[in-house]
Design a protein around this motif. Sequence first.
Motif, PDB file in Angstrom:
ATOM      1  N   ARG A  51       7.576  -8.439  -4.507  1.00 53.24           N
ATOM      2  CA  ARG A  51       6.635  -7.831  -5.460  1.00 53.24           C
ATOM      3  C   ARG A  51       5.862  -6.672  -4.821  1.00 53.24           C
ATOM      4  NH1 ARG A  51       8.869  -7.885  -9.460  1.00 53.24           N
ATOM      5  NH2 ARG A  51       7.066  -6.869 -10.346  1.00 53.24           N
ATOM      6  N   THR A 124       2.361 -11.218  -7.688  1.00 56.20           N
ATOM      7  CA  THR A 124       2.091  -9.811  -7.980  1.00 56.20           C
ATOM      8  C   THR A 124       2.168  -8.915  -6.743  1.00 56.20           C
ATOM      9  OG1 THR A 124      -0.238 -10.403  -7.804  1.00 56.20           O
ATOM     10  CG2 THR A 124       0.651 -10.182 -10.025  1.00 56.20           C
ATOM     11  N   THR A 126      -0.078  -8.916  -4.357  1.00 55.90           N
ATOM     12  CA  THR A 126      -1.468  -8.464  -4.231  1.00 55.90           C
ATOM     13  C   THR A 126      -2.096  -8.893  -2.907  1.00 55.90           C
ATOM     14  OG1 THR A 126      -1.726  -8.592  -6.609  1.00 55.90           O
ATOM     15  CG2 THR A 126      -3.750  -8.637  -5.305  1.00 55.90           C
ATOM     16  N   TRP A 174      -8.865  -7.187  -5.394  1.00 57.43           N
ATOM     17  CA  TRP A 174      -7.422  -7.392  -5.295  1.00 57.43           C
ATOM     18  C   TRP A 174      -6.770  -6.013  -5.260  1.00 57.43           C
ATOM     19  CZ3 TRP A 174      -6.337 -11.253  -9.924  1.00 57.43           C
ATOM     20  CH2 TRP A 174      -6.950 -12.488  -9.651  1.00 57.43           C
ATOM     21  N   CYS A 175      -5.947  -5.777  -4.243  1.00 55.12           N
ATOM     22  CA  CYS A 175      -5.251  -4.490  -4.131  1.00 55.12           C
ATOM     23  C   CYS A 175      -3.754  -4.733  -4.264  1.00 55.12           C
ATOM     24  CB  CYS A 175      -5.525  -3.830  -2.785  1.00 55.12           C
ATOM     25  SG  CYS A 175      -7.272  -3.792  -2.347  1.00 55.12           S
ATOM     26  N   THR A 176      -3.142  -4.093  -5.231  1.00 50.01           N
ATOM     27  CA  THR A 176      -1.717  -4.297  -5.472  1.00 50.01           C
ATOM     28  C   THR A 176      -0.987  -2.976  -5.247  1.00 50.01           C
ATOM     29  OG1 THR A 176      -2.314  -5.975  -7.094  1.00 50.01           O
ATOM     30  CG2 THR A 176      -0.032  -5.214  -7.119  1.00 50.01           C
ATOM     31  N   GLY A 177      -0.575  -2.752  -4.011  1.00 52.27           N
ATOM     32  CA  GLY A 177       0.124  -1.514  -3.676  1.00 52.27           C
ATOM     33  C   GLY A 177      -0.842  -0.371  -3.433  1.00 52.27           C
ATOM     34  N   PRO A 178      -0.285   0.820  -3.165  1.00 50.98           N
ATOM     35  CA  PRO A 178      -1.126   1.982  -2.900  1.00 50.98           C
ATOM     36  C   PRO A 178      -1.912   2.408  -4.131  1.00 50.98           C
ATOM     37  CG  PRO A 178       1.223   2.479  -2.529  1.00 50.98           C
ATOM     38  CD  PRO A 178       1.149   1.125  -3.116  1.00 50.98           C
ATOM     39  N   SER A 179      -3.033   3.080  -3.914  1.00 57.65           N
ATOM     40  CA  SER A 179      -3.821   3.708  -4.974  1.00 57.65           C
ATOM     41  C   SER A 179      -2.918   4.681  -5.721  1.00 57.65           C
ATOM     42  CB  SER A 179      -4.969   4.452  -4.282  1.00 57.65           C
ATOM     43  OG  SER A 179      -5.285   5.654  -4.928  1.00 57.65           O
ATOM     44  N   LYS A 180      -3.012   4.703  -7.066  1.00 57.23           N
ATOM     45  CA  LYS A 180      -2.108   5.619  -7.773  1.00 57.23           C
ATOM     46  C   LYS A 180      -2.668   6.122  -9.092  1.00 57.23           C
ATOM     47  CE  LYS A 180       0.768   1.905  -9.699  1.00 57.23           C
ATOM     48  NZ  LYS A 180       2.015   1.164  -9.453  1.00 57.23           N
ATOM     49  N   GLY A 191      -1.728   7.523  -3.569  1.00 59.19           N
ATOM     50  CA  GLY A 191      -2.744   8.016  -2.640  1.00 59.19           C
ATOM     51  C   GLY A 191      -3.739   8.933  -3.330  1.00 59.19           C
ATOM     52  N   PRO A 195      -5.792   4.202  -0.220  1.00 59.10           N
ATOM     53  CA  PRO A 195      -4.613   4.386   0.632  1.00 59.10           C
ATOM     54  C   PRO A 195      -3.381   4.846  -0.149  1.00 59.10           C
ATOM     55  CG  PRO A 195      -5.654   2.252   1.042  1.00 59.10           C
ATOM     56  CD  PRO A 195      -6.334   2.839  -0.150  1.00 59.10           C
TER      57      PRO A 195
END
Lengths: 204, 471
Positions: A51, A124, A126, A174-180, A191, A195
């Motif tokens: 995930r 997820t 996360t 909760w952070c799920t993958g890079p900022s987008k 990013g 991040p």
Amino acid sequence: MANDRETIMAKVRGALAPLKGRARMPDYDGGIELARKRANAADPMAEFAERLGAVNGEVVADPAALAATLRTRGWTRGYCDPALWPRIGPHFGADFTVETRFDRSRVDDYQFGITRGAGAIAETGTIILNDATTSSRLGALASWAHVAVISRGSLYSDLSEAVAALGQDPNVVWCTGPSKTADVEGILIEGVHGPGAQIALFVD
Amino acid sequence: MRTQPIDQAAAALPAETRAAVYGGSKVQHEKGRKLLFDHYGDPNRLRKLAGEIKRHVVENLDTLLPAVEARLMANGATVHWAATAEAACEAVHSILKARGATKLVKSKTMVSEEIGLADYLEKRGIEALETDLGEFIVQLDHDQPSHIIAPIRHKNRRQIAELFERNGLGAYDDEPAVITKRARQFLRHKYLGADAGLTGANFVVAESGRIVVVTNEGNSRFCLAATRCHIALVGIEKILPRDRDLALFLNLLARSATAQQLSVYNEFILGPRAPGQPDGPEETHVVLVDNGRTEVLASECRDILRCIRCGACLNVCPVYRQAGGHAYRSVYPGPVGAVLSPLLLGKRFPEKADLPKASSLCGACNEVCPVNIPIPDLLLRLRDRAHVEGVPSPGTPPMGMWALLATRPAAWRAALAGGRILNLLPTRLIPIPALRAWQLKRDLPPWRGGKFRKWLKMRRKQQGRGQSRPQ
């Protein structure tokens, strides 16, 4: 403002008074939101990796692999939680410049930030951060790459489990993958503010 | 022929903008739907359940609001109440003044748009900077957002690149990655130099006082990492009863809003930072905003207060796709806006009483709504209200003759039978101009008025016989 409270509450009570009955809170099984297909549910660690990969994050196997990954991308300047550095530092070569205090006046100097994660969610991909375990909110956010070091025992299976574990920490994220973002013509760009790369490292 | 305001706005929309709005909305809708149906066997069950929970919230605000207030205070947050837009702006201003703050960074909040906060603060010498990429671009261009979730759906990359060039954010480059990188570089120093951070709240939980803020860009997180004071603007309807309800709602919100399994950042805030944490707010303020919501609560349309602002009804709406968000002349566009915007005006309802007519009542908005709001029903109620209050309706085709017939059964039957004369009448001689124009371009099937009634009568007779037959 005390007046506003009375005004609002009086209007709310007045608006609801004519209702013959009030809708009751539905009684539902907490599993309902989980009633879906999960390919890897039997192996939470594999599911988490799959995930997280699906949202362009990655899992690294150990501190040596982490150092190699960072070096490959040319990210050699960074921040690390002072409590983690004694354990991770020995795997990093002399080509790395790592600080254990995040200096906000030099925010652009940090290519990566390594902080502890409070947990992870398998379904997820996360990573969970909170104030109790994160040495610096900025250290985990402002660098281009964030590395979360997570204890294997704190991998939750799904959102319900993770919600139940929110606890009393004043700030959980909760952070799920890079900022987008997809604000410009719906095109996905990673990013934005946080991040552009999200890496997870599990430890015992 | 005069047309309704929304038709005029749609007609005036540049082709480029219409293409951007239509394409973006369609793609977003299809992706979200696929994700929901790929993952769940019966997604309807989820949205109906979520709808019941929010209905419970709306109808129990008299007990839930004081409960939320008590929890927030116990967690160390300061609670402010604001009955009007002006009061909400004043509340934020006085919090900032008390701290001597002159620089505010804002993450995306629809309530702040609704109360005109940025303008209010700028006029009082406080920099109030939008940090969501789309909102930042809108603010830079003195424009208005055209979508709840995708504020610049109406803009393309060339327009943005020109805007950045004009504002000293770098030479013209319309590559989205470059645009994003330039905003990143500019804004991170703004967060770090700001005195306070303002966010909205997607949910506030009654049992725990948890404030939940959802973003993808991480801008609200940056506001809460870089500044010493957090202000959350919260509409009074944003409550969820329990923490465990969050799993359901975060699932539905991400899928409905942006076609994701989960949004990138879900932040759960109880109050000021923990002791020992070097970054983040030492003060947490929550401003509970009414600004017309209690009027909506008192109306027959209170179900619209279930809305979690995902924007799915905009994406699916055939009218929104053609007209774009600005055509609704409101902070909240699309089907949800057509209900909410006129209602939030209170006594000034007639100013936007035309919006509920900007719908074909196709029902798609209800079908995609993650909290199952019966939007078409609410639109009809508002059309009725406008009629009862005698609000003038420029551009609506005259329906007087039809109304006359439809309310008199004998006249209706006679008209149905008499309509057969149309079959014999040459098109050129049709006495009603609109009908003649229609007929010149199209071939209608022959008039069969009254056939259905005959069929129904016959069917009833047959069924009546069927029931009386012994088994």
